[in-house]
Design a protein around this motif. Sequence first.
Motif, PDB file in Angstrom:
ATOM      1  N   ASN A  85       0.824  -1.216   0.000  1.00 37.32           N
ATOM      2  CA  ASN A  85       0.000   0.000   0.000  1.00 37.32           C
ATOM      3  C   ASN A  85       0.856   1.265   0.000  1.00 37.32           C
ATOM      4  O   ASN A  85       0.564   2.236   0.702  1.00 37.32           O
ATOM      5  N   LEU A  86       1.921   1.229  -0.809  1.00 38.26           N
ATOM      6  CA  LEU A  86       2.771   2.409  -0.979  1.00 38.26           C
ATOM      7  C   LEU A  86       2.357   3.149  -2.248  1.00 38.26           C
ATOM      8  O   LEU A  86       1.631   2.619  -3.090  1.00 38.26           O
ATOM      9  N   PHE A  87       2.825   4.375  -2.381  1.00 31.45           N
ATOM     10  CA  PHE A  87       2.392   5.242  -3.481  1.00 31.45           C
ATOM     11  C   PHE A  87       3.608   5.786  -4.215  1.00 31.45           C
ATOM     12  O   PHE A  87       4.551   6.275  -3.585  1.00 31.45           O
ATOM     13  N   ILE A  88       3.599   5.699  -5.539  1.00 28.47           N
ATOM     14  CA  ILE A  88       4.697   6.232  -6.359  1.00 28.47           C
ATOM     15  C   ILE A  88       4.415   7.694  -6.664  1.00 28.47           C
ATOM     16  O   ILE A  88       3.391   8.034  -7.261  1.00 28.47           O
ATOM     17  N   LEU A  89       5.326   8.566  -6.260  1.00 29.15           N
ATOM     18  CA  LEU A  89       5.126  10.006  -6.413  1.00 29.15           C
ATOM     19  C   LEU A  89       5.633  10.538  -7.748  1.00 29.15           C
ATOM     20  O   LEU A  89       5.353  11.690  -8.092  1.00 29.15           O
ATOM     21  N   ASN A  90       6.386   9.741  -8.490  1.00 26.67           N
ATOM     22  CA  ASN A  90       6.917  10.188  -9.788  1.00 26.67           C
ATOM     23  C   ASN A  90       5.797  10.652 -10.693  1.00 26.67           C
ATOM     24  O   ASN A  90       4.690  10.086 -10.696  1.00 26.67           O
ATOM     25  N   ARG A  91       6.099  11.695 -11.489  1.00 30.94           N
ATOM     26  CA  ARG A  91       5.141  12.219 -12.449  1.00 30.94           C
ATOM     27  C   ARG A  91       5.811  12.324 -13.816  1.00 30.94           C
ATOM     28  O   ARG A  91       6.950  12.796 -13.925  1.00 30.94           O
ATOM     29  N   GLY A  92       5.122  11.891 -14.865  1.00 28.36           N
ATOM     30  CA  GLY A  92       5.648  12.010 -16.215  1.00 28.36           C
ATOM     31  C   GLY A  92       6.709  10.965 -16.502  1.00 28.36           C
ATOM     32  O   GLY A  92       6.888   9.996 -15.764  1.00 28.36           O
ATOM     33  N   ASN A  93       7.452  11.196 -17.574  1.00 26.03           N
ATOM     34  CA  ASN A  93       8.489  10.247 -17.987  1.00 26.03           C
ATOM     35  C   ASN A  93       9.817  10.937 -18.273  1.00 26.03           C
ATOM     36  O   ASN A  93      10.620  10.454 -19.060  1.00 26.03           O
ATOM     37  N   GLU A  94      10.045  12.084 -17.625  1.00 30.26           N
ATOM     38  CA  GLU A  94      11.320  12.791 -17.768  1.00 30.26           C
ATOM     39  C   GLU A  94      12.436  11.917 -17.176  1.00 30.26           C
ATOM     40  O   GLU A  94      12.349  11.478 -16.032  1.00 30.26           O
ATOM     41  N   PRO A  95      13.511  11.637 -17.949  1.00 27.72           N
ATOM     42  CA  PRO A  95      14.574  10.765 -17.438  1.00 27.72           C
ATOM     43  C   PRO A  95      15.214  11.323 -16.169  1.00 27.72           C
ATOM     44  O   PRO A  95      15.483  12.519 -16.064  1.00 27.72           O
ATOM     45  N   THR A  96      15.456  10.448 -15.218  1.00 26.18           N
ATOM     46  CA  THR A  96      16.177  10.827 -14.004  1.00 26.18           C
ATOM     47  C   THR A  96      17.645  10.432 -14.091  1.00 26.18           C
ATOM     48  O   THR A  96      18.465  10.930 -13.317  1.00 26.18           O
ATOM     49  N   PHE A  97      17.967   9.526 -15.023  1.00 31.13           N
ATOM     50  CA  PHE A  97      19.336   9.093 -15.273  1.00 31.13           C
ATOM     51  C   PHE A  97      19.674   9.396 -16.727  1.00 31.13           C
ATOM     52  O   PHE A  97      18.932   9.017 -17.642  1.00 31.13           O
ATOM     53  N   VAL A  98      20.789  10.123 -16.945  1.00 28.53           N
ATOM     54  CA  VAL A  98      21.177  10.504 -18.304  1.00 28.53           C
ATOM     55  C   VAL A  98      22.694  10.372 -18.438  1.00 28.53           C
ATOM     56  O   VAL A  98      23.444  10.913 -17.622  1.00 28.53           O
ATOM     57  N   ASN A  99      23.132   9.626 -19.452  1.00 28.87           N
ATOM     58  CA  ASN A  99      24.559   9.592 -19.775  1.00 28.87           C
ATOM     59  C   ASN A  99      24.725   9.835 -21.273  1.00 28.87           C
ATOM     60  O   ASN A  99      23.781  10.272 -21.947  1.00 28.87           O
ATOM     61  N   ALA A 100      25.883   9.554 -21.817  1.00 31.44           N
ATOM     62  CA  ALA A 100      26.167   9.896 -23.213  1.00 31.44           C
ATOM     63  C   ALA A 100      25.335   9.085 -24.205  1.00 31.44           C
ATOM     64  O   ALA A 100      25.160   9.498 -25.350  1.00 31.44           O
ATOM     65  N   ILE A 101      24.827   7.937 -23.788  1.00 28.13           N
ATOM     66  CA  ILE A 101      24.144   7.067 -24.756  1.00 28.13           C
ATOM     67  C   ILE A 101      22.654   6.866 -24.483  1.00 28.13           C
ATOM     68  O   ILE A 101      21.926   6.419 -25.360  1.00 28.13           O
ATOM     69  N   ARG A 102      22.183   7.204 -23.286  1.00 23.73           N
ATOM     70  CA  ARG A 102      20.765   6.956 -23.022  1.00 23.73           C
ATOM     71  C   ARG A 102      20.255   7.782 -21.851  1.00 23.73           C
ATOM     72  O   ARG A 102      21.034   8.319 -21.051  1.00 23.73           O
ATOM     73  N   GLY A 103      18.947   7.881 -21.782  1.00 17.96           N
ATOM     74  CA  GLY A 103      18.268   8.485 -20.654  1.00 17.96           C
ATOM     75  C   GLY A 103      17.170   7.548 -20.183  1.00 17.96           C
ATOM     76  O   GLY A 103      16.502   6.909 -21.001  1.00 17.96           O
ATOM     77  N   GLU A 104      16.982   7.452 -18.867  1.00 17.18           N
ATOM     78  CA  GLU A 104      16.005   6.496 -18.338  1.00 17.18           C
ATOM     79  C   GLU A 104      15.492   6.961 -16.984  1.00 17.18           C
ATOM     80  O   GLU A 104      16.162   7.721 -16.272  1.00 17.18           O
ATOM     81  N   VAL A 105      14.300   6.513 -16.620  1.00 13.17           N
ATOM     82  CA  VAL A 105      13.745   6.777 -15.288  1.00 13.17           C
ATOM     83  C   VAL A 105      14.140   5.619 -14.375  1.00 13.17           C
ATOM     84  O   VAL A 105      13.590   4.519 -14.483  1.00 13.17           O
ATOM     85  N   LEU A 106      15.104   5.864 -13.503  1.00 13.42           N
ATOM     86  CA  LEU A 106      15.591   4.848 -12.577  1.00 13.42           C
ATOM     87  C   LEU A 106      15.342   5.226 -11.119  1.00 13.42           C
ATOM     88  O   LEU A 106      15.402   4.361 -10.244  1.00 13.42           O
ATOM     89  N   ASP A 107      15.091   6.514 -10.878  1.00 10.69           N
ATOM     90  CA  ASP A 107      14.967   7.018  -9.512  1.00 10.69           C
ATOM     91  C   ASP A 107      13.498   7.200  -9.154  1.00 10.69           C
ATOM     92  O   ASP A 107      12.731   7.821  -9.908  1.00 10.69           O
ATOM     93  N   LEU A 108      13.118   6.694  -8.000  1.00 10.70           N
ATOM     94  CA  LEU A 108      11.725   6.752  -7.557  1.00 10.70           C
ATOM     95  C   LEU A 108      11.612   7.474  -6.226  1.00 10.70           C
ATOM     96  O   LEU A 108      12.533   7.432  -5.403  1.00 10.70           O
ATOM     97  N   THR A 109      10.484   8.119  -6.028  1.00 10.98           N
ATOM     98  CA  THR A 109      10.114   8.654  -4.720  1.00 10.98           C
ATOM     99  C   THR A 109       8.820   7.963  -4.330  1.00 10.98           C
ATOM    100  O   THR A 109       7.842   8.003  -5.067  1.00 10.98           O
ATOM    101  N   ILE A 110       8.826   7.326  -3.168  1.00 14.88           N
ATOM    102  CA  ILE A 110       7.708   6.496  -2.725  1.00 14.88           C
ATOM    103  C   ILE A 110       7.264   6.957  -1.343  1.00 14.88           C
ATOM    104  O   ILE A 110       8.084   7.357  -0.517  1.00 14.88           O
ATOM    105  N   SER A 111       5.972   6.899  -1.095  1.00 11.29           N
ATOM    106  CA  SER A 111       5.472   7.271   0.227  1.00 11.29           C
ATOM    107  C   SER A 111       4.329   6.355   0.631  1.00 11.29           C
ATOM    108  O   SER A 111       3.759   5.631  -0.197  1.00 11.29           O
ATOM    109  N   SER A 112       3.992   6.392   1.899  1.00  9.06           N
ATOM    110  CA  SER A 112       2.764   5.752   2.356  1.00  9.06           C
ATOM    111  C   SER A 112       1.595   6.416   1.633  1.00  9.06           C
ATOM    112  O   SER A 112       1.587   7.637   1.438  1.00  9.06           O
ATOM    113  N   THR A 113       0.605   5.647   1.241  1.00  9.02           N
ATOM    114  CA  THR A 113      -0.514   6.203   0.480  1.00  9.02           C
ATOM    115  C   THR A 113      -1.210   7.322   1.238  1.00  9.02           C
ATOM    116  O   THR A 113      -1.578   8.348   0.658  1.00  9.02           O
ATOM    117  N   SER A 114      -1.382   7.161   2.552  1.00  8.12           N
ATOM    118  CA  SER A 114      -2.073   8.180   3.343  1.00  8.12           C
ATOM    119  C   SER A 114      -1.296   9.486   3.416  1.00  8.12           C
ATOM    120  O   SER A 114      -1.866  10.536   3.730  1.00  8.12           O
TER     121      SER A 114
END
Length: 246
Positions: A149-178
């Motif tokens: 019963n946790l909640f993912i706070l990420n919004r959109g698909n903006e890459p959180t990890f970027v290097n010379a060859i790729r960008g990806e969403v690897l970093d999450l912020t999670i909270s209790s749903t309440s």
Amino acid sequence: MANPPSDRPRHIKCLQVNLHHAKAASDVLCRRFKTELLDVAFIQEPWVFAGAIKGLNDCDELTQQDLAAVWTKVPTQMGEQEVVLASAYLPGDSCEMPTREVIALEEYCRRRKLKLIMSCDANAHHCVWGSSDTNSRGESFLEFITKNNLFILNRGNEPTFVNAIRGEVLDLTISSTSLSTFISNWHVSNEVSMSDHRHIRFDIEAQRVTNHVYRNPRKTNWELFRLHIEREVNGSTAPISSVYEL
């Protein structure tokens, strides 16, 4: 790490970043932390030299190798909330997803009925949090999040990890749903981080608990009230012809 508290009512301003063990990334974080008067920084893979964390003067000793957690109280519209703030690194080469430390942290919070906000470099892909694809690590982590019963706070698909060859969403912020309704302004920052992970900014909607002064008619000292009225009215020659004049 945390700035000293101030007396101005405001949100609790948070920043999340994987520093990739880089000195320059630590310097950028410290500068931004002080100039923007941020309150909390969730960091993974800090700059370490000779077995000690460097560049972060306010950083306490890590709870464990890949997990740091602190317990605090946050004033909100619903009263004071007991919250655990945690920063976790989930190694991409680990066969465990999530790690035993993260599972133990969630169980600790659940047993003690504590709210949780956890930032993590998950090293996991899932389209639910904006990754370009889904892998087995992402599926396992999403199952853990949903089951507890946790909640993912990420919004959109903006890459959180970027290097010379790729960008990806690897970093999450999670909270209790309440607690998720008290989190606002989550976004991936355009600030140059000097790491291959970008800064993530969000606020915890907090408020100062203030005492409101009011009158309670049931506790009025009517004898004292009449005495004051008599003293004010006696001897007055002003004409009173309306409620407003009275």
